[in-house]
Scaffold this motif. Structure first.
Motif, mmCIF file in Angstrom:
data_model
loop_
_atom_site.group_PDB
_atom_site.id
_atom_site.type_symbol
_atom_site.label_atom_id
_atom_site.label_comp_id
_atom_site.label_asym_id
_atom_site.label_seq_id
_atom_site.Cartn_x
_atom_site.Cartn_y
_atom_site.Cartn_z
ATOM 1 N N VAL A 1 8.968 13.146 -51.877
ATOM 2 C CA VAL A 1 9.661 14.375 -52.285
ATOM 3 C C VAL A 1 8.977 14.989 -53.505
ATOM 4 N N GLY A 2 8.533 14.134 -54.428
ATOM 5 C CA GLY A 2 7.822 14.630 -55.603
ATOM 6 C C GLY A 2 6.519 15.319 -55.241
ATOM 7 N N LYS A 3 5.767 14.724 -54.305
ATOM 8 C CA LYS A 3 4.516 15.339 -53.854
ATOM 9 C C LYS A 3 4.788 16.686 -53.187
ATOM 10 N N VAL A 4 5.802 16.713 -52.325
ATOM 11 C CA VAL A 4 6.167 17.957 -51.640
ATOM 12 C C VAL A 4 6.544 19.027 -52.663
ATOM 13 N N SER A 5 7.349 18.651 -53.640
ATOM 14 C CA SER A 5 7.780 19.603 -54.666
ATOM 15 C C SER A 5 6.597 20.126 -55.469
ATOM 16 N N ASN A 6 5.649 19.246 -55.791
ATOM 17 C CA ASN A 6 4.460 19.677 -56.540
ATOM 18 C C ASN A 6 3.634 20.681 -55.740
ATOM 19 N N ILE A 7 3.430 20.374 -54.450
ATOM 20 C CA ILE A 7 2.639 21.264 -53.597
ATOM 21 C C ILE A 7 3.306 22.632 -53.491
ATOM 22 N N LEU A 8 4.622 22.633 -53.244
ATOM 23 C CA LEU A 8 5.323 23.898 -53.021
ATOM 24 C C LEU A 8 5.572 24.662 -54.323
ATOM 25 N N HIS B 1 -9.878 5.138 -43.140
ATOM 26 C CA HIS B 1 -8.840 5.978 -42.552
ATOM 27 C C HIS B 1 -8.402 7.065 -43.539
ATOM 28 N N GLN B 2 -8.334 6.702 -44.812
ATOM 29 C CA GLN B 2 -8.005 7.708 -45.819
ATOM 30 C C GLN B 2 -9.120 8.750 -45.902
ATOM 31 N N ARG B 3 -10.352 8.294 -45.737
ATOM 32 C CA ARG B 3 -11.488 9.223 -45.728
ATOM 33 C C ARG B 3 -11.390 10.159 -44.523
ATOM 34 N N ALA B 4 -10.925 9.630 -43.382
ATOM 35 C CA ALA B 4 -10.757 10.467 -42.190
ATOM 36 C C ALA B 4 -9.732 11.562 -42.453
ATOM 37 N N GLY B 5 -8.692 11.225 -43.234
ATOM 38 C CA GLY B 5 -7.690 12.227 -43.591
ATOM 39 C C GLY B 5 -8.281 13.333 -44.441
ATOM 40 N N VAL B 6 -9.127 12.948 -45.384
ATOM 41 C CA VAL B 6 -9.797 13.944 -46.234
ATOM 42 C C VAL B 6 -10.741 14.800 -45.393
ATOM 43 N N ASP B 7 -11.487 14.155 -44.495
ATOM 44 C CA ASP B 7 -12.473 14.872 -43.679
ATOM 45 C C ASP B 7 -11.832 15.895 -42.742
ATOM 46 N N CYS B 8 -10.611 15.627 -42.289
ATOM 47 C CA CYS B 8 -9.967 16.573 -41.367
ATOM 48 C C CYS B 8 -9.288 17.717 -42.115
ATOM 49 N N GLY B 9 -9.310 17.666 -43.450
ATOM 50 C CA GLY B 9 -8.779 18.773 -44.241
ATOM 51 C C GLY B 9 -7.400 18.555 -44.818
ATOM 52 N N ALA B 10 -6.865 17.325 -44.713
ATOM 53 C CA ALA B 10 -5.524 17.058 -45.239
ATOM 54 C C ALA B 10 -5.488 17.278 -46.750
ATOM 55 N N ASP B 11 -4.367 17.810 -47.228
ATOM 56 C CA ASP B 11 -4.208 18.077 -48.657
ATOM 57 C C ASP B 11 -3.716 16.852 -49.412
ATOM 58 N N ASP B 12 -3.053 15.939 -48.707
ATOM 59 C CA ASP B 12 -2.600 14.695 -49.332
ATOM 60 C C ASP B 12 -2.387 13.662 -48.236
ATOM 61 N N TYR B 13 -2.225 12.396 -48.656
ATOM 62 C CA TYR B 13 -2.207 11.279 -47.717
ATOM 63 C C TYR B 13 -1.320 10.195 -48.315
ATOM 64 N N MET B 14 -0.338 9.700 -47.546
ATOM 65 C CA MET B 14 0.512 8.608 -48.016
ATOM 66 C C MET B 14 0.528 7.489 -46.984
ATOM 67 N N VAL B 15 0.456 6.263 -47.483
ATOM 68 C CA VAL B 15 0.429 5.092 -46.610
ATOM 69 C C VAL B 15 1.842 4.543 -46.447
ATOM 70 N N LYS B 16 2.227 4.251 -45.200
ATOM 71 C CA LYS B 16 3.519 3.627 -44.921
ATOM 72 C C LYS B 16 3.442 2.131 -45.231
ATOM 73 N N PRO B 17 4.544 1.526 -45.666
ATOM 74 C CA PRO B 17 5.816 2.168 -46.038
ATOM 75 C C PRO B 17 5.663 2.917 -47.359
ATOM 76 N N PHE B 18 6.343 4.042 -47.473
ATOM 77 C CA PHE B 18 6.209 4.867 -48.666
ATOM 78 C C PHE B 18 7.558 5.010 -49.360
ATOM 79 N N ASN B 19 7.505 5.369 -50.629
ATOM 80 C CA ASN B 19 8.706 5.625 -51.413
ATOM 81 C C ASN B 19 9.124 7.080 -51.183
ATOM 82 N N LEU B 20 10.350 7.278 -50.724
ATOM 83 C CA LEU B 20 10.808 8.631 -50.391
ATOM 84 C C LEU B 20 10.775 9.557 -51.603
ATOM 85 N N ASN B 21 11.120 9.034 -52.770
ATOM 86 C CA ASN B 21 11.126 9.873 -53.966
ATOM 87 C C ASN B 21 9.722 10.352 -54.332
ATOM 88 N N ILE B 22 8.730 9.487 -54.086
ATOM 89 C CA ILE B 22 7.349 9.904 -54.346
ATOM 90 C C ILE B 22 6.943 10.986 -53.353
#
Length: 236
Positions: free
Chosen positions: A128-135, A105-126
């Motif tokens: 936010v950190g990923k979003v901040s890094n991208i932006l 499933h993670q490979r499917a995310g890469v194949d469709c062109g996703a820039d990043d992928y997080m599995v639920k349940p996720f840590n909100l701070n992580i």
């Protein structure tokens, strides 16, 4: 109290200079609200499913998309594939959220062109950190790109994407036509005025009118350096 996401002062200052818009696509309203609150220092817009999300992508051209994978109608993989296939939206980073943690499933995310992928349940701070890094990376690229467009000699140090390169070349090709403006540029790029505005402002932070002006001004400065015998009126 939950730990704050680790964002450096320089990154925070960089993000503050840009009014970024994030589209959150999630069919669970509670989780959508949870993500929105965590991203409170950004402009957050929301969609409840993939179909609505695609409409909002076209309408708002956000700077980042955070999307669930398992949703009614179009799922996150399909949405990401469509976003990345369209010229007007292909530059938008997509971060997928899903309960599907298997490698395939993670490979499917890469194949469709996703820039990043997080599995639920996720840590909100992580998240936010990923979003901040991208932006932050996007903001710094935007600033370098705008400097390259505006200042003679700086453009060689900036790796431009195909869209901005094409737009610049069209402006330079019609440099002698003083009436060549935003409408003409949009027609040449096969884009509506609104799409052109959102695409150029997303990359550079300025309007198409200002973008055209800066490209012309940079070229005029280059010509004056090469031909000091010319007057400003002759190169304008």
């Amino acid at each position: 109290m939950a730990d704050e996401p680790c964002i450096s002062r320089s990154d925070h200052a960089t993000l503050k200079r840009h009014a970024f818009t994030i589209l959150v696509i999630e069919d669970n309203p509670d989780l959508r609200g949870f993500i929105r609150e965590g991203l409170g220092h950004f402009n957050v817009i929301e969609a409840a499913d993939g179909e609505q999300g695609l409409l909002m992508v076209g309408e708002h051209l956000p700077d980042l998309i955070i999307s669930d994978v398992l949703m009614p109608g179009k799922n996150g993989f399909e949405l990401c594939r469509i976003v990345k296939a369209e010229e007007a939206t292909s530059h938008i980073p997509v971060l997928l959220l899903t309960a599907l943690g298997a490698v395939e499933h993670q490979r499917a995310g890469v194949d469709c062109g996703a820039d990043d992928y997080m599995v639920k349940p996720f840590n909100l701070n992580i998240l936010v950190g990923k979003v901040s890094n991208i932006l932050t990376a996007r903001a710094r690229y935007r600033e370098m790109l705008l400097k390259g467009v505006s200042e003679p000699g700086d453009e060689s140090r900036v790796v431009k994407n195909a869209f901005i390169e094409q737009a610049e070349q069209l402006i330079l090709r019609h440099l002698a036509q003083t009436g060549f403006g935003v409408e003409d540029l949009g027609r040449a790029l096969h884009m509506s005025r609104s799409t052109l505005y959102r695409k150029i402002s997303s990359f550079t932070g300025v309007s198409p009118v200002e973008f055209v002006r800066r490209v012309r001004l940079r070229k005029s400065c280059e010509l004056l350096k090469q031909r000091p015998d010319l007057s400003i009126g002759e190169v304008a």
